[in-house]
Every structure is written in C-alpha cells, then in structure tokens.
Design a protein around this motif. Structure first.
Motif, PDB file in Angstrom:
ATOM      1  N   PHE A  63      34.942  21.162  39.383  1.00 52.92           N
ATOM      2  CA  PHE A  63      35.854  20.095  38.982  1.00 52.92           C
ATOM      3  C   PHE A  63      36.837  20.541  37.917  1.00 52.92           C
ATOM      4  O   PHE A  63      37.811  19.871  37.659  1.00 52.92           O
ATOM      5  CB  PHE A  63      35.077  18.910  38.400  1.00 52.92           C
ATOM      6  CG  PHE A  63      34.345  18.100  39.412  1.00 52.92           C
ATOM      7  CD1 PHE A  63      35.024  17.268  40.284  1.00 52.92           C
ATOM      8  CD2 PHE A  63      32.960  18.165  39.503  1.00 52.92           C
ATOM      9  CE1 PHE A  63      34.348  16.513  41.215  1.00 52.92           C
ATOM     10  CE2 PHE A  63      32.276  17.407  40.432  1.00 52.92           C
ATOM     11  CZ  PHE A  63      32.973  16.586  41.291  1.00 52.92           C
ATOM     12  N   ALA A  64      36.552  21.639  37.247  1.00 52.60           N
ATOM     13  CA  ALA A  64      37.272  21.952  36.018  1.00 52.60           C
ATOM     14  C   ALA A  64      37.931  23.315  36.036  1.00 52.60           C
ATOM     15  O   ALA A  64      37.545  24.215  36.776  1.00 52.60           O
ATOM     16  CB  ALA A  64      36.307  21.894  34.840  1.00 52.60           C
ATOM     17  N   LYS A  65      38.925  23.419  35.164  1.00 50.70           N
ATOM     18  CA  LYS A  65      39.504  24.707  34.795  1.00 50.70           C
ATOM     19  C   LYS A  65      39.203  24.872  33.312  1.00 50.70           C
ATOM     20  O   LYS A  65      39.226  23.899  32.561  1.00 50.70           O
ATOM     21  CB  LYS A  65      41.009  24.714  35.038  1.00 50.70           C
ATOM     22  CG  LYS A  65      41.364  24.668  36.504  1.00 50.70           C
ATOM     23  CD  LYS A  65      42.853  24.735  36.709  1.00 50.70           C
ATOM     24  CE  LYS A  65      43.160  24.682  38.203  1.00 50.70           C
ATOM     25  NZ  LYS A  65      44.594  24.658  38.466  1.00 50.70           N
ATOM     26  N   CYS A  66      38.923  26.093  32.896  1.00 51.37           N
ATOM     27  CA  CYS A  66      38.583  26.340  31.495  1.00 51.37           C
ATOM     28  C   CYS A  66      39.631  27.231  30.841  1.00 51.37           C
ATOM     29  O   CYS A  66      40.039  28.248  31.413  1.00 51.37           O
ATOM     30  CB  CYS A  66      37.210  26.991  31.389  1.00 51.37           C
ATOM     31  SG  CYS A  66      35.884  25.917  31.938  1.00 51.37           S
ATOM     32  N   TYR A  67      40.054  26.806  29.672  1.00 53.22           N
ATOM     33  CA  TYR A  67      41.017  27.545  28.866  1.00 53.22           C
ATOM     34  C   TYR A  67      40.493  27.638  27.447  1.00 53.22           C
ATOM     35  O   TYR A  67      39.707  26.801  27.015  1.00 53.22           O
ATOM     36  CB  TYR A  67      42.363  26.803  28.795  1.00 53.22           C
ATOM     37  CG  TYR A  67      43.153  26.804  30.061  1.00 53.22           C
ATOM     38  CD1 TYR A  67      44.127  27.777  30.288  1.00 53.22           C
ATOM     39  CD2 TYR A  67      42.966  25.827  31.022  1.00 53.22           C
ATOM     40  CE1 TYR A  67      44.881  27.764  31.460  1.00 53.22           C
ATOM     41  CE2 TYR A  67      43.705  25.814  32.199  1.00 53.22           C
ATOM     42  CZ  TYR A  67      44.666  26.790  32.400  1.00 53.22           C
ATOM     43  OH  TYR A  67      45.400  26.777  33.555  1.00 53.22           O
ATOM     44  N   GLU A  68      40.965  28.650  26.720  1.00 52.13           N
ATOM     45  CA  GLU A  68      40.751  28.634  25.289  1.00 52.13           C
ATOM     46  C   GLU A  68      41.613  27.501  24.747  1.00 52.13           C
ATOM     47  O   GLU A  68      42.778  27.365  25.127  1.00 52.13           O
ATOM     48  CB  GLU A  68      41.211  29.946  24.650  1.00 52.13           C
ATOM     49  CG  GLU A  68      40.318  31.111  24.931  1.00 52.13           C
ATOM     50  CD  GLU A  68      40.789  32.392  24.237  1.00 52.13           C
ATOM     51  OE1 GLU A  68      41.946  32.437  23.744  1.00 52.13           O
ATOM     52  OE2 GLU A  68      40.001  33.342  24.203  1.00 52.13           O
ATOM     53  N   LEU A  69      41.050  26.668  23.882  1.00 49.32           N
ATOM     54  CA  LEU A  69      41.816  25.634  23.187  1.00 49.32           C
ATOM     55  C   LEU A  69      41.680  25.915  21.694  1.00 49.32           C
ATOM     56  O   LEU A  69      40.571  25.962  21.169  1.00 49.32           O
ATOM     57  CB  LEU A  69      41.302  24.234  23.520  1.00 49.32           C
ATOM     58  CG  LEU A  69      41.522  23.765  24.957  1.00 49.32           C
ATOM     59  CD1 LEU A  69      41.023  22.333  25.131  1.00 49.32           C
ATOM     60  CD2 LEU A  69      42.988  23.845  25.360  1.00 49.32           C
ATOM     61  N   ILE A  70      42.812  26.127  21.040  1.00 47.53           N
ATOM     62  CA  ILE A  70      42.825  26.504  19.636  1.00 47.53           C
ATOM     63  C   ILE A  70      43.225  25.301  18.802  1.00 47.53           C
ATOM     64  O   ILE A  70      44.297  24.719  18.996  1.00 47.53           O
ATOM     65  CB  ILE A  70      43.799  27.673  19.385  1.00 47.53           C
ATOM     66  CG1 ILE A  70      43.399  28.862  20.270  1.00 47.53           C
ATOM     67  CG2 ILE A  70      43.813  28.081  17.923  1.00 47.53           C
ATOM     68  CD1 ILE A  70      44.491  29.367  21.142  1.00 47.53           C
ATOM     69  N   ASP A  71      42.339  24.906  17.879  1.00 49.75           N
ATOM     70  CA  ASP A  71      42.620  23.792  16.970  1.00 49.75           C
ATOM     71  C   ASP A  71      43.813  24.188  16.101  1.00 49.75           C
ATOM     72  O   ASP A  71      43.769  25.198  15.398  1.00 49.75           O
ATOM     73  CB  ASP A  71      41.379  23.512  16.114  1.00 49.75           C
ATOM     74  CG  ASP A  71      41.537  22.306  15.209  1.00 49.75           C
ATOM     75  OD1 ASP A  71      42.605  22.155  14.574  1.00 49.75           O
ATOM     76  OD2 ASP A  71      40.581  21.524  15.116  1.00 49.75           O
ATOM     77  N   SER A  72      44.872  23.414  16.144  1.00 52.91           N
ATOM     78  CA  SER A  72      46.106  23.743  15.416  1.00 52.91           C
ATOM     79  C   SER A  72      45.927  23.725  13.906  1.00 52.91           C
ATOM     80  O   SER A  72      46.634  24.444  13.194  1.00 52.91           O
ATOM     81  CB  SER A  72      47.224  22.777  15.798  1.00 52.91           C
ATOM     82  OG  SER A  72      47.505  22.895  17.169  1.00 52.91           O
ATOM     83  N   ASP A  73      44.987  22.931  13.403  1.00 57.92           N
ATOM     84  CA  ASP A  73      44.769  22.843  11.956  1.00 57.92           C
ATOM     85  C   ASP A  73      43.895  23.968  11.423  1.00 57.92           C
ATOM     86  O   ASP A  73      44.162  24.513  10.350  1.00 57.92           O
ATOM     87  CB  ASP A  73      44.107  21.510  11.593  1.00 57.92           C
ATOM     88  CG  ASP A  73      45.000  20.319  11.886  1.00 57.92           C
ATOM     89  OD1 ASP A  73      46.240  20.479  11.823  1.00 57.92           O
ATOM     90  OD2 ASP A  73      44.459  19.244  12.167  1.00 57.92           O
ATOM     91  N   THR A  74      42.842  24.324  12.151  1.00 56.52           N
ATOM     92  CA  THR A  74      41.839  25.272  11.646  1.00 56.52           C
ATOM     93  C   THR A  74      41.865  26.627  12.333  1.00 56.52           C
ATOM     94  O   THR A  74      41.207  27.558  11.871  1.00 56.52           O
ATOM     95  CB  THR A  74      40.431  24.685  11.817  1.00 56.52           C
ATOM     96  OG1 THR A  74      40.154  24.540  13.214  1.00 56.52           O
ATOM     97  CG2 THR A  74      40.289  23.348  11.101  1.00 56.52           C
ATOM     98  N   ASN A  75      42.570  26.737  13.443  1.00 55.12           N
ATOM     99  CA  ASN A  75      42.594  27.948  14.278  1.00 55.12           C
ATOM    100  C   ASN A  75      41.231  28.286  14.879  1.00 55.12           C
ATOM    101  O   ASN A  75      41.025  29.408  15.343  1.00 55.12           O
ATOM    102  CB  ASN A  75      43.161  29.154  13.528  1.00 55.12           C
ATOM    103  CG  ASN A  75      44.664  29.082  13.415  1.00 55.12           C
ATOM    104  OD1 ASN A  75      45.332  28.556  14.296  1.00 55.12           O
ATOM    105  ND2 ASN A  75      45.191  29.576  12.320  1.00 55.12           N
TER     106      ASN A  75
END
Length: 149
Positions: A63-75
């Motif tokens: 069902f899914a695609k996976c990506y790195e998601l980087i928190d913009s505040d904390t990296n």
C-alpha cells in the motif's frame, strides 16, 4: 484518521475507520501500489504545522511508498511510510491500515522499528518510523549470503 498521533498512544478517533482490532497487517503484493498524486518536496502535518522535507526513496510495499522524511526543525531523519488515500477505498483496506498503526504504536522493543507518529492530509496518510540505516534483515542476508548469530 482525523488526528495526528505522536509518541504516546491516545484514544482512537479515526475519521476514516469504524473499528480497530489487533490482527497483524498483511503486506500485499507490491503490484498493488497504484499511481497517486505526486508527493511534494515539503510535507506539512496539517494539525501541528510541523514540516518535513522529502528525502531519498527507500522502497515500496503493498500500500505504501517509503521515503526519508527530514524534520525541518530538528533535522531528525525518519522513515516515512506514505499511503495514498486513493488505495484505501475498501473498508478492509482501511481496517488494515488502522490495524497496522494501532499495533505499531503499542509496541516498544529494541528489535522492532520504532513508531514516532502519524498524520494525514487530503491525499495521504503518513506514518513516521525509526529509520534503519542498514536496511532490512532480508537485504543484509542478500548482501552477505549468510547470517551469523
């Protein structure tokens, strides 16, 4: 999914799901990932207004695609499991998604990928998980051809 969920389990208030149970989410064949609305480079949790930058593509599942998601505040870098709402049409598909979230959020063990939270926007459901830099056990086995204890 009507509310974002972060860290602690909270009472259920899923707008898209009528009930939850504790069956294990069964991964469907990767061919069931359908074309969806293109994922933007910046993803915003509509409730908390927290922003994430889309990083590299990690893989896809039923069902899914996976990506790195980087928190913009904390990296801090998370593995972002992104499920298009267009594939969550049938009630059993919605139930499986809700079950996966419910099971994962209730687990805490050093050998299980950590669950950070989830949120949704009009197109997708986003599940934030601990990023495993060495990838999966199966990929490690493929690279090494054998595993030791």
């Amino acid at each position: 999914f009507s509310k974002s969920r972060q860290l602690k389990p909270k009472p259920h208030s899923f707008s898209s799901f009528k009930q939850l149970n504790y069956k294990i989410f069964i991964k469907m064949a990767s061919s069931s990932v359908k074309s969806t609305v293109p994922l933007p480079d910046t993803i915003i949790d509509p409730e908390t207004k927290k922003t994430y930058k889309k990083g590299k593509f990690l893989g896809k599942g039923g069902f899914a695609k996976c990506y790195e998601l980087i928190d913009s505040d904390t990296n801090v870098v998370y593995a972002g499991k992104i499920v298009s709402k267009s594939v969550l049409i049938k009630p059993h598909q919605k139930d499986k998604m809700a079950q996966e979230i419910d099971i994962h959020r209730s687990l805490s063990h050093k050998h299980i990928v950590g669950f950070t939270g989830f949120f949704e926007d009009k197109d997708n459901v986003y599940v934030l998980l601990e990023l495993c830099r060495r990838r999966s056990l199966m990929e490690l086995h493929k690279r090494r051809k054998a595993l030791t204890e």
